[in-house]
Design a protein around this motif. Structure first.
Motif, PDB file in Angstrom:
ATOM      1  N   ARG A   1       0.823  -1.193   0.000  1.00 50.47           N
ATOM      2  CA  ARG A   1       0.000   0.000   0.000  1.00 50.47           C
ATOM      3  C   ARG A   1       0.868   1.259   0.000  1.00 50.47           C
ATOM      4  O   ARG A   1       1.837   1.364   0.749  1.00 50.47           O
ATOM      5  N   ALA A   2       0.528   2.214  -0.847  1.00 50.37           N
ATOM      6  CA  ALA A   2       1.279   3.458  -0.943  1.00 50.37           C
ATOM      7  C   ALA A   2       1.188   4.253   0.357  1.00 50.37           C
ATOM      8  O   ALA A   2       0.191   4.161   1.077  1.00 50.37           O
ATOM      9  N   ILE A   3       2.240   5.007   0.672  1.00 50.40           N
ATOM     10  CA  ILE A   3       2.270   5.770   1.924  1.00 50.40           C
ATOM     11  C   ILE A   3       1.217   6.881   1.901  1.00 50.40           C
ATOM     12  O   ILE A   3       0.468   7.064   2.855  1.00 50.40           O
ATOM     13  N   ASN A   4       1.172   7.625   0.839  1.00 50.77           N
ATOM     14  CA  ASN A   4       0.190   8.714   0.707  1.00 50.77           C
ATOM     15  C   ASN A   4      -0.620   8.522  -0.575  1.00 50.77           C
ATOM     16  O   ASN A   4      -0.452   9.270  -1.544  1.00 50.77           O
ATOM     17  N   PRO A   5      -1.500   7.519  -0.593  1.00 51.31           N
ATOM     18  CA  PRO A   5      -2.254   7.246  -1.817  1.00 51.31           C
ATOM     19  C   PRO A   5      -3.321   8.306  -2.061  1.00 51.31           C
ATOM     20  O   PRO A   5      -3.759   8.991  -1.129  1.00 51.31           O
ATOM     21  N   PRO A   6      -3.767   8.455  -3.302  1.00 51.40           N
ATOM     22  CA  PRO A   6      -4.877   9.368  -3.582  1.00 51.40           C
ATOM     23  C   PRO A   6      -6.123   8.913  -2.818  1.00 51.40           C
ATOM     24  O   PRO A   6      -6.238   7.754  -2.434  1.00 51.40           O
ATOM     25  N   THR A   7      -7.040   9.809  -2.622  1.00 54.06           N
ATOM     26  CA  THR A   7      -8.270   9.457  -1.914  1.00 54.06           C
ATOM     27  C   THR A   7      -9.079   8.458  -2.739  1.00 54.06           C
ATOM     28  O   THR A   7      -8.878   8.311  -3.952  1.00 54.06           O
ATOM     29  N   PHE A   8      -9.996   7.775  -2.068  1.00 52.81           N
ATOM     30  CA  PHE A   8     -10.861   6.813  -2.739  1.00 52.81           C
ATOM     31  C   PHE A   8     -11.636   7.497  -3.871  1.00 52.81           C
ATOM     32  O   PHE A   8     -11.789   6.957  -4.964  1.00 52.81           O
ATOM     33  N   LEU A   9     -12.091   8.699  -3.595  1.00 50.38           N
ATOM     34  CA  LEU A   9     -12.829   9.465  -4.595  1.00 50.38           C
ATOM     35  C   LEU A   9     -11.977   9.716  -5.836  1.00 50.38           C
ATOM     36  O   LEU A   9     -12.421   9.475  -6.971  1.00 50.38           O
ATOM     37  N   LYS A  10     -10.745  10.161  -5.646  1.00 52.37           N
ATOM     38  CA  LYS A  10      -9.863  10.476  -6.770  1.00 52.37           C
ATOM     39  C   LYS A  10      -9.521   9.214  -7.568  1.00 52.37           C
ATOM     40  O   LYS A  10      -9.470   9.249  -8.810  1.00 52.37           O
ATOM     41  N   LYS A  11      -9.282   8.112  -6.872  1.00 52.78           N
ATOM     42  CA  LYS A  11      -8.936   6.874  -7.572  1.00 52.78           C
ATOM     43  C   LYS A  11     -10.109   6.367  -8.403  1.00 52.78           C
ATOM     44  O   LYS A  11      -9.928   5.924  -9.545  1.00 52.78           O
ATOM     45  N   LEU A  12     -11.311   6.437  -7.843  1.00 49.14           N
ATOM     46  CA  LEU A  12     -12.487   6.009  -8.596  1.00 49.14           C
ATOM     47  C   LEU A  12     -12.723   6.895  -9.812  1.00 49.14           C
ATOM     48  O   LEU A  12     -13.052   6.413 -10.901  1.00 49.14           O
ATOM     49  N   MET A  13     -12.564   8.203  -9.629  1.00 53.43           N
ATOM     50  CA  MET A  13     -12.737   9.119 -10.748  1.00 53.43           C
ATOM     51  C   MET A  13     -11.748   8.808 -11.868  1.00 53.43           C
ATOM     52  O   MET A  13     -12.092   8.846 -13.052  1.00 53.43           O
ATOM     53  N   ASN A  14     -10.517   8.473 -11.495  1.00 52.32           N
ATOM     54  CA  ASN A  14      -9.479   8.167 -12.474  1.00 52.32           C
ATOM     55  C   ASN A  14      -9.776   6.859 -13.210  1.00 52.32           C
ATOM     56  O   ASN A  14      -9.606   6.764 -14.430  1.00 52.32           O
TER      57      ASN A  14
ATOM     58  N   ILE B   1     -12.820   5.164 -13.363  1.00 46.50           N
ATOM     59  CA  ILE B   1     -14.115   5.133 -14.032  1.00 46.50           C
ATOM     60  C   ILE B   1     -14.232   6.207 -15.111  1.00 46.50           C
ATOM     61  O   ILE B   1     -14.861   6.000 -16.144  1.00 46.50           O
ATOM     62  N   GLY B   2     -13.609   7.350 -14.864  1.00 47.26           N
ATOM     63  CA  GLY B   2     -13.691   8.428 -15.834  1.00 47.26           C
ATOM     64  C   GLY B   2     -15.034   9.121 -15.830  1.00 47.26           C
ATOM     65  O   GLY B   2     -15.565   9.480 -16.888  1.00 47.26           O
ATOM     66  N   ILE B   3     -15.619   9.283 -14.643  1.00 40.30           N
ATOM     67  CA  ILE B   3     -16.924   9.935 -14.495  1.00 40.30           C
ATOM     68  C   ILE B   3     -16.779  11.071 -13.488  1.00 40.30           C
ATOM     69  O   ILE B   3     -15.855  11.092 -12.684  1.00 40.30           O
ATOM     70  N   SER B   4     -17.701  12.004 -13.518  1.00 45.22           N
ATOM     71  CA  SER B   4     -17.615  13.228 -12.733  1.00 45.22           C
ATOM     72  C   SER B   4     -17.523  12.967 -11.236  1.00 45.22           C
ATOM     73  O   SER B   4     -17.955  11.926 -10.728  1.00 45.22           O
ATOM     74  N   GLU B   5     -16.972  13.943 -10.527  1.00 42.27           N
ATOM     75  CA  GLU B   5     -16.834  13.856  -9.073  1.00 42.27           C
ATOM     76  C   GLU B   5     -18.195  13.722  -8.390  1.00 42.27           C
ATOM     77  O   GLU B   5     -18.345  12.964  -7.436  1.00 42.27           O
ATOM     78  N   GLN B   6     -19.186  14.430  -8.884  1.00 41.89           N
ATOM     79  CA  GLN B   6     -20.512  14.363  -8.275  1.00 41.89           C
ATOM     80  C   GLN B   6     -21.105  12.962  -8.382  1.00 41.89           C
ATOM     81  O   GLN B   6     -21.673  12.447  -7.419  1.00 41.89           O
ATOM     82  N   TRP B   7     -20.940  12.327  -9.542  1.00 38.69           N
ATOM     83  CA  TRP B   7     -21.480  10.973  -9.734  1.00 38.69           C
ATOM     84  C   TRP B   7     -20.836   9.999  -8.752  1.00 38.69           C
ATOM     85  O   TRP B   7     -21.517   9.188  -8.127  1.00 38.69           O
ATOM     86  N   VAL B   8     -19.520  10.081  -8.637  1.00 35.08           N
ATOM     87  CA  VAL B   8     -18.794   9.158  -7.754  1.00 35.08           C
ATOM     88  C   VAL B   8     -19.121   9.447  -6.290  1.00 35.08           C
ATOM     89  O   VAL B   8     -19.368   8.521  -5.505  1.00 35.08           O
ATOM     90  N   THR B   9     -19.135  10.717  -5.896  1.00 36.61           N
ATOM     91  CA  THR B   9     -19.368  11.091  -4.493  1.00 36.61           C
ATOM     92  C   THR B   9     -20.694  10.553  -3.975  1.00 36.61           C
ATOM     93  O   THR B   9     -20.772  10.042  -2.847  1.00 36.61           O
ATOM     94  N   THR B  10     -21.732  10.645  -4.773  1.00 36.77           N
ATOM     95  CA  THR B  10     -23.062  10.213  -4.326  1.00 36.77           C
ATOM     96  C   THR B  10     -23.183   8.691  -4.239  1.00 36.77           C
ATOM     97  O   THR B  10     -24.166   8.184  -3.671  1.00 36.77           O
ATOM     98  N   ARG B  11     -22.200   7.964  -4.751  1.00 39.10           N
ATOM     99  CA  ARG B  11     -22.293   6.503  -4.771  1.00 39.10           C
ATOM    100  C   ARG B  11     -21.300   5.818  -3.841  1.00 39.10           C
ATOM    101  O   ARG B  11     -21.310   4.601  -3.714  1.00 39.10           O
TER     102      ARG B  11
END
Length: 248
Positions: free
Chosen positions: A71-84, A86-96
């Motif tokens: 596991r990376a020491i300072n990994p991106p947040t779950f939100l950022k990784k999912l956005m990267n 999936i390639g979908i907007s922050e709002q779509w990912v945040t609500t799910r």
């Protein structure tokens, strides 16, 4: 120890062996409090999956084996990784994003919609692969993909091998079930079954060439009809009565 070859020539060999007594004493003190590497004991035979076996079963031999995932020491947040991924907007990912006990996750139902409807075919494949890792290989929360899986998945394309992480999770889960005397195995049960079969499946007393590059044991397991006419008690009796010569 000396061995004369000619009248004037000789070879002197010093044979020294480490004492195992202290190691045995420590092991006796630990008793059942620590993980056992003999995951399955069949009569006098102990079986445990190895890194080489899992690499062969997963066809990971071409992945750089010297780049082990951690596991990376300072990994991106779950939100950022999912956005990267999936390639979908922050709002779509945040609500799910959901909270399951101590872990953040996203449901397969949401990911399935992406797999079926995303306009980018590469993203469809990426999300489908992520779902396999989350639902089959590391099934933490049923029906959901865990945050930790996205961290591992994010680093696979950088040449990191997932084999040791998969194997470690197998040991951890089996040991937890053994300590409790029961429990749900949290890991890739299909892979563990394929490994188990690799030590028992024989044709005309010749083992399958599990490590052959042209033979894919996972496909063989999937294509073989599962026996549903044997009770759990019967399977237990079969395994308890296996002889050493039955185990490859």
């Amino acid at each position: 120890m000396e061995r004369g070859f000619l009248d004037e020539d000789f070879t002197r060999i010093s044979v020294t062996q480490n004492s195992l007594q202290e190691l045995k004493e420590i092991l006796d003190q630990w008793n059942e409090e620590n993980p056992a590497y003999s995951c399955f004991t069949l009569g006098k035979v102990d079986l445990v999956p190895t890194v080489e076996e899992y690499m062969a079963l997963l066809w990971c031999a071409k992945i750089q084996v010297d780049k082990v995932y951690s596991r990376a020491i300072n990994p991106p947040t779950f939100l950022k990784k999912l956005m990267n991924i999936i390639g979908i907007s922050e709002q779509w990912v945040t609500t799910r994003i959901k909270q399951k006990r101590d872990n953040k996750c996203i449901s397969w139902r949401n990911l399935k919609d992406v797999v079926l409807k995303h306009l980018d075919m590469k993203k469809r494949v990426d999300v489908f692969a992520l779902s396999i890792y989350g639902l089959v290989i590391f099934p933490k929360a049923l029906g959901h993909v865990n945050e930790a899986v996205t961290d591992l998945f994010d680093r696979l394309d950088k040449g990191f091998t997932p084999v040791l992480a998969i194997l470690a999770e197998t040991f951890r889960s089996l040991n937890a079930c053994r300590r409790a005397g029961e429990g749900r195995f949290i890991g890739c049960a299909q892979l563990l079954l394929a490994w188990f079969h690799s030590h028992f499946w024989k044709v005309d007393k010749v083992s399958y060439r599990v490590f052959s590059g042209s033979y894919f044991l996972l496909k063989e397991v999937v294509a073989t009809p599962m026996r549903d006419d044997i009770s759990m008690e019967k399977w237990i009796a079969i395994l308890q009565n296996l002889q050493e010569e039955d185990v490859e």
